[in-house]
Write a protein that holds these residues in place. Structure first.
Motif, mmCIF file in Angstrom:
data_model
loop_
_atom_site.group_PDB
_atom_site.id
_atom_site.type_symbol
_atom_site.label_atom_id
_atom_site.label_comp_id
_atom_site.label_asym_id
_atom_site.label_seq_id
_atom_site.Cartn_x
_atom_site.Cartn_y
_atom_site.Cartn_z
ATOM 1 N N GLN A 1 16.242 24.940 -24.472
ATOM 2 C CA GLN A 1 17.173 25.253 -25.553
ATOM 3 C C GLN A 1 18.492 24.512 -25.366
ATOM 4 O O GLN A 1 19.112 24.065 -26.342
ATOM 5 N N SER B 1 14.344 27.484 -37.004
ATOM 6 C CA SER B 1 15.506 26.840 -36.406
ATOM 7 C C SER B 1 16.785 27.477 -36.920
ATOM 8 O O SER B 1 16.915 27.737 -38.118
ATOM 9 N N TYR C 1 10.391 34.678 -29.025
ATOM 10 C CA TYR C 1 9.628 33.503 -29.409
ATOM 11 C C TYR C 1 8.273 33.874 -30.003
ATOM 12 O O TYR C 1 7.628 34.841 -29.575
ATOM 13 N N ARG D 1 18.671 25.838 -32.415
ATOM 14 C CA ARG D 1 17.898 26.654 -31.486
ATOM 15 C C ARG D 1 16.581 26.982 -32.174
ATOM 16 O O ARG D 1 16.563 27.270 -33.371
ATOM 17 N N LEU E 1 9.590 24.453 -28.842
ATOM 18 C CA LEU E 1 9.728 24.219 -27.403
ATOM 19 C C LEU E 1 8.370 24.055 -26.748
ATOM 20 O O LEU E 1 7.405 24.750 -27.103
#
Length: 732
Positions: free
Chosen positions: A173, A291, A214, A183, A149
């Motif tokens: 997301q 992922s 994260y 995700r 991201l």
């Protein structure tokens, strides 16, 4: 004169006994359609522009609150579950990272080079670009690359609230789930650099990001490809020293990246020969994949988001085409009106201009009336002041307010009243035609007043035996209100200027019901007035053209009519006009293929009427929708200037029309407000008419309430005279 059909049956009442008012479906649908179009455009602007982005890279703050092991550590920072650790990529392993994509031009080229050299990479994508190009994200995943991201709108998170950070993450997301069904747990903040650049502003964000699960990934090798320094320099900047591992920063979006693509094609095989492996981040660190698949409601929410973004792009593309069409139509119509209306005025105002021998014989004036008690005396008295000999026939169409008795009580010569059961305006006119004594028939509405010269000016074109009908110059009499002033502008500019143009093109589409004249023989040849449509005046005019008659415009035949004084009445009137015009166009559609002089209207008039009176108004809202879009998403100044330019063009055209009609320009002061409010109302009315036509709905006439306050310039309305008389009597 308006409808006569009364609503049958009582409406279902509310529990308290009062009638329950529901929004009609044909009114609700156009409103919903406009809202949906605006919503699609706003969504498109939201994911295409960077309205929420923050391109201001803020000044660096102090670093005293950042742990030393972070500043001196590696580019992979893990603050999950209270940890404060960092990692470096092992020697002879390299992680290529690409920011700001996916880009439809450069990302495929980057992927092609990576595939060519059997290399993997990490793409830090923004939510906006992922939403727009989901297929590229799916390709990244399918070819074994990792996706991280990079926020949704690319703001500097160091200066954003936690709520905004959460929103950026969740929206990103959502887009990723819809695009690739995954995700991601790796994140790179916009405007990030090396780990030693972490400061007191960015460190709290990194810690907060960790609490959301994260891992923050910065870099320790910057190719500086964003500077476009040349292929050789990009390769040199991206090459680590001494065989050390590296996370290399590159870009696959944000501008021309051809140097990046060329540098990759050189850099990859060179470093592979030196023993480097190009892995995903988790492959390089021997960690679990970043992922995870998305299922259930979250997956379908993502897919719905991607679908809506794609739909907004498609709809916006169609709207852009529509905007180009309406722009061309508007400019074309203005040019035609300005050139042809000026030519018409010069032609009919020449000293030697004549329609033919003067027309002096008496004419019959038909006045259909339904509940016109407040207006009918004004109307009849204005006809009695005519400079041309007239026979007046008032056809009372089942009025319940004593309209016929008022006319009869006036006891005027050459004025007759014909009574009939309520049957509608076309039937009333045909009844009057059957009782007429003369060969020229003038038709007017029961709420209209003529000037003394109106009838004389209206019938002079019949000196030309080819003329079958004449349109007069309808004026708004009650223009002292804002709605009246707006309609006055519309009548002078939109109707009378149009009639000059159509007159010169010999394809006049409408003889106004307020002031028009016909040869009796021409009316009888086409079967008289028809009730097939709700616009009987347009219907009969088109029938005249198809029968080979000329229809012309008499600018000096002025009639003063009472325009609707409320939004509801205006809506009802224009809804009927719009729907009736569509009906008339459809009824006479075969005129397009007719040959000979009678086919001119089909070849020229019908297409112009369809373009200018149906299609153009239908597409016209795009101008204002894109104005709103430009103001919100930019470029704001250019958008406003463009709108002002269109307004200025309309103002010039309106001023020209007012000058031709010898009207004062003062009402044009309200024109900007007319464009903002009045025009929007007309848009929705036309949309409602379209929906009624497409759904096969039926529309009935609706009687407009009249005040009886309209008189010729310098005259006093009968209603006002009556009140003044009563006041004088009370004083006595």
């Amino acid at each position: 004169m308006a409808s006569r059909t009364r609503r049958q049956g009582a409406a279902h009442g509310a529990p308290d006994g009062s009638p329950r008012r529901r929004l009609p479906m044909r009114l609700l649908l156009p409103m919903l359609l406009l809202v949906a179009l605006v919503a699609m455009l706003m969504l498109r602007g939201y994911v295409h522009s960077e309205i929420l982005a923050d391109h201001r890279v803020q000044p660096e703050a102090s670093t005293d609150k950042v742990p030393e092991k972070i500043i001196d550590g590696g580019p992979v920072i893990d603050t999950r579950s209270g940890r404060t650790t960092s990692l470096n990529v092992p020697d002879h392993r390299m992680v290529l990272t690409f920011d700001d994509g996916p880009d439809p031009t450069w990302t495929p080229k980057v992927l092609d080079v990576l595939k060519k050299h059997h290399a993997h990479a990490v793409f830090f994508v923004t939510g906006t670009m992922t939403s727009r190009y989901p297929g590229l994200v799916r390709r990244m995943v399918a070819e074994g690359h990792e996706v991280g991201l990079h926020t949704f709108n690319h703001p500097d998170l160091s200066y954003q609230s936690k709520k905004r950070i959460d929103w950026e993450l969740s929206q990103s997301q959502l887009a990723l789930a819809g695009a690739a069904g995954i995700r991601s747990s790796i994140f790179r903040p916009p405007y990030s650099s090396f780990a030693d650049a972490m400061d007191n502003k960015s460190w709290p964000v990194t810690r907060y990001i960790g609490t959301k699960g994260y891992i923050t990934v910065v870099n320790n090798t910057d190719s500086e490809d964003w500077r476009k320094p040349g292929v050789r320099e990009i390769v040199r900047n991206a090459t680590p020293k001494g065989g050390k591992g590296a996370i290399v920063l590159m870009h696959d979006s944000g501008g021309d990246r051809h140097q990046t693509v060329q540098a990759l094609d050189t850099f990859l095989p060179r470093m592979q020969k030196q023993g480097y492996e190009f892995d995903n981040l988790t492959e390089a660190l021997d960690a679990p994949s970043a992922s995870t698949p998305v299922t259930g409601a979250e997956l379908w929410k993502g897919k719905a988001w991607i679908f809506l973004v794609g739909a907004s792009d498609g709809i916006t593309g169609a709207m852009v085409v529509g905007l180009s069409v309406i722009g061309s139509l508007v400019i074309g119509r203005f040019v035609l009106m300005l050139v042809l209306s000026g030519a018409h005025a010069r032609r009919v105002r020449r000293k030697d201009f004549s329609w033919g021998p003067p027309v002096t014989e008496p004419v019959t004036v038909l006045v259909p009336a339904y509940n016109e008690a407040k207006c009918i005396e004004n109307t009849v008295r204005s006809l009695m002041a005519s400079e041309h000999p007239v026979e007046v026939i008032v056809i009372d169409d089942g009025s319940g307010d004593g309209t016929a008795r008022i006319v009869e009580a006036m006891g005027l010569p050459n004025v007759r009243v014909v009574r009939q059961l309520n049957a509608g305006k076309p039937a009333a006119l045909n009844r009057g035609l059957a009782n007429a004594s003369h060969d020229i028939i003038v038709m007017m509405d029961g709420d209209t007043v003529f000037e003394p010269a109106t009838v004389r000016e209206l019938v002079q074109p019949f000196g030309d035996p080819r003329v079958g009908a004449v349109a007069g110059n309808a004026k708004v009499g009650n223009r002292d209100t804002l709605i009246g002033a707006w309609q006055h502008i519309e009548y002078v500019m939109g109707f009378n200027l149009d009639r000059r143009m159509y007159n010169l093109l010999r394809c006049m589409p409408t003889i106004p019901g307020a002031v028009g004249a016909f040869r009796r023989s021409a009316l009888e040849r086409v079967g008289g007035m028809s009730d097939d449509t709700l616009a009987e005046d347009t219907d009969i005019t088109m029938a005249m053209h198809r029968d080979g008659w000329r229809v012309v415009y008499a600018e000096k035949a002025r009639a003063w009519t009472e325009a609707p004084e409320s939004v509801q009445q205006l809506w009802s009137q224009r809804y009927r006009w719009s729907y009736g015009t569509m009906q008339a166009i459809w009824k006479h559609r075969r005129a397009i293929v007719e040959k000979g002089p009678s086919g001119r209207f089909g070849r020229v008039g019908l297409p112009l009427v369809s373009l200018f009176m149906v299609l153009a108004p239908l597409l016209a809202p795009l101008i204002d929708i894109f104005l709103l879009y430009g103001v919100v998403f930019g470029p704001t100044e250019k958008t406003i200037l463009a709108w002002l330019g269109v307004l200025m063009l309309q103002a010039v055209c309106a001023a020209y029309a007012f000058t031709l009609d010898r009207e004062r320009l003062t009402p044009l002061i309200s024109m900007p407000l007319q464009q903002i409010l009045y025009r929007q109302l007309m848009y929705v009315v036309l949309l409602q008419s379209w929906i009624t036509a497409l759904t096969g709905g039926r529309l009935r006439w609706q009687k407009l309430r009249r005040s009886g306050q309209v008189a010729t310039p310098g005259g006093v309305p009968t209603q006002r005279r009556r009140v003044a008389h009563e006041e004088r009597e009370s004083i006595r």
